[in-house]
Design a protein around this motif. Structure first.
Motif, mmCIF file in Angstrom:
data_model
loop_
_atom_site.group_PDB
_atom_site.id
_atom_site.type_symbol
_atom_site.label_atom_id
_atom_site.label_comp_id
_atom_site.label_asym_id
_atom_site.label_seq_id
_atom_site.Cartn_x
_atom_site.Cartn_y
_atom_site.Cartn_z
ATOM 1 N N THR A 230 21.788 32.938 -30.428
ATOM 2 C CA THR A 230 22.473 32.618 -31.684
ATOM 3 C C THR A 230 23.743 31.791 -31.446
ATOM 4 O O THR A 230 23.677 30.562 -31.432
ATOM 5 N N ALA A 231 24.870 32.436 -31.247
ATOM 6 C CA ALA A 231 26.152 31.726 -31.191
ATOM 7 C C ALA A 231 26.204 30.595 -30.163
ATOM 8 O O ALA A 231 26.729 29.509 -30.471
ATOM 9 N N PRO A 232 25.662 30.767 -28.935
ATOM 10 C CA PRO A 232 25.731 29.655 -27.971
ATOM 11 C C PRO A 232 25.014 28.394 -28.416
ATOM 12 O O PRO A 232 25.316 27.308 -27.911
ATOM 13 N N LYS A 233 24.081 28.505 -29.360
ATOM 14 C CA LYS A 233 23.386 27.312 -29.842
ATOM 15 C C LYS A 233 24.332 26.419 -30.635
ATOM 16 O O LYS A 233 24.272 25.189 -30.545
ATOM 17 N N MET A 234 25.211 27.030 -31.423
ATOM 18 C CA MET A 234 26.221 26.247 -32.129
ATOM 19 C C MET A 234 27.184 25.619 -31.132
ATOM 20 O O MET A 234 27.552 24.437 -31.255
ATOM 21 N N ALA A 235 27.611 26.395 -30.125
ATOM 22 C CA ALA A 235 28.526 25.864 -29.113
ATOM 23 C C ALA A 235 27.886 24.697 -28.375
ATOM 24 O O ALA A 235 28.545 23.678 -28.111
ATOM 25 N N ALA A 236 26.600 24.821 -28.032
ATOM 26 C CA ALA A 236 25.912 23.750 -27.311
ATOM 27 C C ALA A 236 25.765 22.501 -28.175
ATOM 28 O O ALA A 236 25.898 21.372 -27.678
ATOM 29 N N ALA A 237 25.498 22.683 -29.476
ATOM 30 C CA ALA A 237 25.355 21.532 -30.372
ATOM 31 C C ALA A 237 26.677 20.777 -30.505
ATOM 32 O O ALA A 237 26.719 19.544 -30.442
ATOM 33 N N VAL A 238 27.774 21.524 -30.674
ATOM 34 C CA VAL A 238 29.094 20.880 -30.768
ATOM 35 C C VAL A 238 29.467 20.245 -29.434
ATOM 36 O O VAL A 238 30.029 19.147 -29.381
ATOM 37 N N PHE A 239 29.158 20.937 -28.333
ATOM 38 C CA PHE A 239 29.412 20.422 -26.984
ATOM 39 C C PHE A 239 28.693 19.086 -26.792
ATOM 40 O O PHE A 239 29.269 18.120 -26.264
ATOM 41 N N ALA A 240 27.428 19.014 -27.232
ATOM 42 C CA ALA A 240 26.672 17.769 -27.124
ATOM 43 C C ALA A 240 27.313 16.668 -27.957
ATOM 44 O O ALA A 240 27.401 15.509 -27.517
ATOM 45 N N PHE A 241 27.779 17.012 -29.153
ATOM 46 C CA PHE A 241 28.434 16.021 -30.011
ATOM 47 C C PHE A 241 29.697 15.497 -29.332
ATOM 48 O O PHE A 241 29.952 14.283 -29.330
ATOM 49 N N ARG A 242 30.504 16.402 -28.779
ATOM 50 C CA ARG A 242 31.752 15.987 -28.126
ATOM 51 C C ARG A 242 31.481 14.965 -27.016
ATOM 52 O O ARG A 242 32.162 13.934 -26.911
#
Length: 491
Positions: free
Chosen positions: A247-259
């Motif tokens: 769950t939560a790490p998927k949002m972190a990974a998506a934002v990380f990829a955007f950055r």
């Protein structure tokens, strides 16, 4: 760095989280086993306090601190609030599950909060090394959490596999970062982008570094062909831990990829777009086909995750509209996965682990409400209207079709149309294994008469969680606006 002029306000949520985490850690040392519920409620209070701090320091304009290494903008703020809410829900759902498995201890909560701290650093990173520190804090916490059940050989095996592959991915990321530093002379996202656009950077070295960075990102997202850890970890980890990983790490990974891809490497857009096409298509194809043959529901959800991450990566191909759609999809997936894992945890007890699809047989007759909640999660993941998952898939496909007519499209318009059609076909194939779960719950005869426990707090929050799938499916514009505003207010 001039410490006297340092603005710590943007980083206050992380400071509060770390301080409260240390307090939870110290208090837990003095508690007896029959008093661990205090740690549980202190951890929930920590999440509420951190979220309140984030709300208090919420800024309508993007700001940075620590020499632009830390960013506080719409993207990081939305990502953090989503992760706080997701972890809060997992803590509530996991309480009866952990009690039944002798996992109701301080390590589960403190490691989860350390993982949350790592995710918070990741989404606010404006510098490659800060992003790496956050990623490693998250990863090291998850390695230990997967192996929390020391008497389980499966958990130990899953933790070891994840550790070995995670270390490899971290090494590739560092190797790519070193090449980017050699090409641009900086690790700050803004400077890397500026030097790349001005022609100062070494183009070939930057492209080579980009390849290694994208491979590491694909591993963290669980995209094919770097996905093999996902089903093993989901199956081997306790369900309460798998629910955190999924769950939560998927949002972190998506934002990380955007950055990294947009904030730092947007001048290499044509190059990383081609890589994401391959990763997204392979993830949708392999994820959906592999999920069909699974009998273990956690492995099925793992391959389902792979296919969903393919949708997120596909959204990144469509420019600014696609970024918003990808962020919305990541948020939607978290809401759906929380319901699915929550039901599995509430159906398990001391003598029974609900982990096979057959374990759900006849659930409608044993507990009609839990069967209905799981039905909502499965229908939403399949993309059936009017649930939230439908609009998430529709948003990505719509963004692809919009990009096909854009003048500045990174690829030929026909490529976007082919990708959109392919995504629709894969969604239809994926609907099979989701509907199979519903069929088993409602039409198959029960293979056991295991009683279904009822934890009222967990049942209430799970019901609210599932209700959001309906509410935000019928009225998705609220969440879409959140995502759009977050991207508008991004450094």
């Amino acid at each position: 760095m001039n410490w006297t002029d340092l603005n710590l306000i943007p980083a206050m949520p992380e400071i509060v989280l770390l301080t409260a985490l240390c307090a939870v850690l110290l208090v837990d040392l003095w508690l007896k086993d029959n008093s661990r519920v205090i740690t549980h409620y202190l951890s929930l209070f920590t999440l509420v306090l951190t979220a309140a701090t984030q709300w208090y320091v919420w800024t309508p304009t993007a700001v940075s601190t620590f020499n632009d290494m830390y960013l506080a903008d719409g993207l990081s703020q939305l990502g953090k609030m989503t992760m706080y809410a997701a972890l809060f829900a997992v803590f509530v759902y996991a309480k009866p599950y952990n009690r039944a498995r002798n996992m109701f201890n301080g390590e589960f909560y403190t490691l989860s909060l350390f993982a949350l701290l790592g995710m918070s650093v990741m989404v606010s990173a404006g510098h490659f090394l800060v992003a790496y520190i956050g990623l490693e804090l998250l990863s090291l916490s998850l390695y230990a959490m997967i192996a929390l059940r020391r008497d389980s050989a499966r958990s130990a095996e899953a933790a070891l596999k994840y550790f070995v592959l995670g270390a490899l991915a971290s090494g590739l990321l560092l190797y790519g970062i070193s090449m980017i530093y050699g090409a641009t002379g900086s690790l700050n996202f803004a400077i890397v982008l500026a030097n790349g656009q001005s022609g100062v950077a070494n183009g070939w070295l930057m492209k080579l570094g980009l390849v290694f960075v994208v491979v590491a990102l694909a591993f963290k997202l669980g995209a094919v062909p770097f996905h093999m850890w996902v089903p093993d970890v989901y199956e081997g980890a306790p369900t309460s831990v798998a629910s955190i990983i999924g769950t939560a790490p998927k949002m972190a990974a998506a934002v990380f990829a955007f950055r990294i891809l947009v904030t730092a490497m947007n001048n290499q857009h044509a190059d990383w777009t081609q890589m994401l096409v391959i990763l997204s298509v392979a993830s949708l194809l392999i994820g959906n086909l592999a999920a069909i043959v699974q009998t273990n529901i956690k492995r099925m959800l793992a391959y389902s995750t792979v296919s969903h991450m393919g949708f997120v990566l596909m959204a990144f191909l469509s420019g600014s509209v696609g970024f918003s759609a990808g962020l919305y999809y990541a948020l939607t997936y978290i809401v759906m996965a929380l319901v699915g894992f929550g039901v599995l945890m509430l159906l398990s007890d001391e003598s029974f682990e609900c982990e096979n699809i057959a374990d759900l047989a006849g659930l409608n007759r044993r507990n009609a409400w839990y069967a209905f909640l799981m039905l909502l999660a499965m229908f939403s993941m399949a993309g059936i209207p009017p649930l939230m998952g439908f609009y998430a898939k529709f948003g990505v496909i719509k963004a692809l079709l919009s990009a096909s007519t854009a003048q500045n499209a990174a690829m030929a318009g026909s490529t976007y149309i082919v990708l959109a059609v392919f995504a629709v076909v894969m969604s239809l194939i994926g609907a099979f294994y989701y509907l199979r779960v519903v069929k088993v719950m409602y039409f198959d005869e029960a293979t056991h008469d295991q009683p279904v426990g009822s934890n009222y707090a967990a049942k209430f929050f799970l019901s609210v969680n599932a209700f959001l799938l309906i509410l935000w499916g019928i009225m998705p514009q609220t969440v879409i606006d959140w995502c759009a505003r977050a991207l508008e207010n991004t450094l």
